[in-house]
Write a protein that holds these residues in place. Structure first.
Motif, short mmCIF file in Angstrom:
data_model
loop_
_atom_site.label_atom_id
_atom_site.label_comp_id
_atom_site.label_asym_id
_atom_site.label_seq_id
_atom_site.Cartn_x
_atom_site.Cartn_y
_atom_site.Cartn_z
N MET A 140 -15.72 -0.05 -10.66
CA MET A 140 -15.23 -0.60 -9.40
C MET A 140 -14.22 0.37 -8.80
N ALA A 141 -13.89 0.13 -7.53
CA ALA A 141 -13.03 1.06 -6.81
C ALA A 141 -11.92 0.34 -6.08
N LEU A 142 -10.78 1.02 -6.00
CA LEU A 142 -9.65 0.55 -5.20
C LEU A 142 -9.33 1.60 -4.15
N GLY A 143 -8.94 1.14 -2.97
CA GLY A 143 -8.45 2.03 -1.93
C GLY A 143 -7.06 1.59 -1.52
N PHE A 144 -6.14 2.55 -1.36
CA PHE A 144 -4.76 2.25 -1.00
C PHE A 144 -4.33 3.06 0.21
N HIS A 145 -3.53 2.44 1.05
CA HIS A 145 -2.76 3.17 2.04
C HIS A 145 -1.30 2.98 1.67
N VAL A 146 -0.62 4.08 1.35
CA VAL A 146 0.78 4.02 0.91
C VAL A 146 1.61 4.79 1.93
N PRO A 147 2.31 4.09 2.82
CA PRO A 147 3.06 4.78 3.86
C PRO A 147 4.14 5.68 3.27
N GLY A 148 4.38 6.81 3.90
CA GLY A 148 5.46 7.68 3.50
C GLY A 148 6.79 7.14 4.00
N PRO A 149 7.91 7.73 3.56
CA PRO A 149 9.22 7.30 4.02
C PRO A 149 9.31 7.37 5.55
N ALA A 164 2.56 -0.48 7.30
CA ALA A 164 2.62 -1.26 6.08
C ALA A 164 1.58 -0.79 5.07
N ALA A 165 1.87 -1.06 3.79
CA ALA A 165 0.90 -0.74 2.74
C ALA A 165 -0.31 -1.65 2.86
N ARG A 166 -1.47 -1.09 2.50
CA ARG A 166 -2.71 -1.85 2.53
C ARG A 166 -3.53 -1.51 1.28
N VAL A 167 -4.47 -2.40 0.97
CA VAL A 167 -5.30 -2.21 -0.22
C VAL A 167 -6.70 -2.74 0.05
N GLY A 168 -7.68 -2.21 -0.66
CA GLY A 168 -9.05 -2.69 -0.57
C GLY A 168 -9.75 -2.59 -1.91
N ILE A 169 -10.76 -3.40 -2.12
CA ILE A 169 -11.53 -3.43 -3.36
C ILE A 169 -13.00 -3.24 -3.04
#
Length: 215
Positions: free
Chosen positions: A158-167, A172-177
């Motif tokens: 399975m896979a995860l996708g992340f958006h992790v904002p920089g300083p 906002a942070a986001r996630v997907g599966i």
């Protein structure tokens, strides 16, 4: 996460397991491998480095009564461009760590509480600025994902996708599966769209640093 994907995560265990399973087990984490000779020694124009993503988040879900959590502790050895060289998406030459997906649904509409979960061993990590893709194969699972766990010749990936904002990124942070489709094996570092926000928790993306001791 798309609604069709979330249906695969319909939980089937009791809520009491939720607190006990909030952290990744050691069996899913693995240990940092030694660097491959080419990466450890360095080649012209590249520098060996380590980066990764860690943390946990409660994913915004269609029914706010449900509790969908994603915990991750994934790391990789990269060969990044040397100073002055152009940068871009980078896939780790070695990846290790683990992640957990868990979904608790309280009693509602005359149905009892349900709980489902899966623990995964990381097999691919890709970083593209603030976007991160992580894939892994199941090493343990709740009742709903037993078929995935016992799939032959290997457990499902399975896979995860992340958006992790920089300083100071301002977003906002986001996630997907991304779950398997049928019996087809998902490619390593498949990239689900991180289109779901977080209602609690957060993730930390570490910049590539030094090669691990012993590498």
């Amino acid at each position: 996460m798309h609604r069709t994907t979330l249906r695969l995560a319909v939980p089937l265990a009791l809520a009491a397991a939720l607190a006990a399973t909030a952290c990744l087990p050691a069996s899913a984490a693995g240990s940092p491998p030694t660097a491959p000779p080419a990466a450890a020694a360095g080649t012209a124009g590249v520098v060996p480095a380590v980066g990764g993503i860690s943390g946990w988040g409660r994913m915004a879900y269609g029914d706010p009564r449900d509790d969908v959590r994603i915990s991750v502790d994934a790391h990789g050895l990269f060969t990044r461009p040397a100073a002055g060289a152009p940068s871009g998406p980078s896939t780790a030459v070695r990846s290790w760590g683990g992640f957990r997906i868990q979904h608790y649904s309280p009693p509602k509409d005359g149905e009892p509480a349900h709980f489902n979960w899966g623990d995964f061993r990381v097999d691919c990590l890709r970083v593209d600025g603030t976007e991160v893709s992580v894939t892994g194969r199941l090493v343990d699972a709740g009742p709903v994902w037993q078929d995935y766990l016992h799939r032959k010749p290997l457990p499902a990936r399975m896979a995860l996708g992340f958006h992790v904002p920089g300083p100071g990124g301002g977003d906002a942070a986001r996630v997907g599966i991304l779950a398997p489709a049928g019996d087809q094996d998902m490619p390593p570092c498949s990239t689900p769209k991180p289109d779901a926000g977080l209602t609690a928790g957060g993730y930390r993306l570490s910049a590539p640093g030094a090669v691990p001791p012993g590498a």
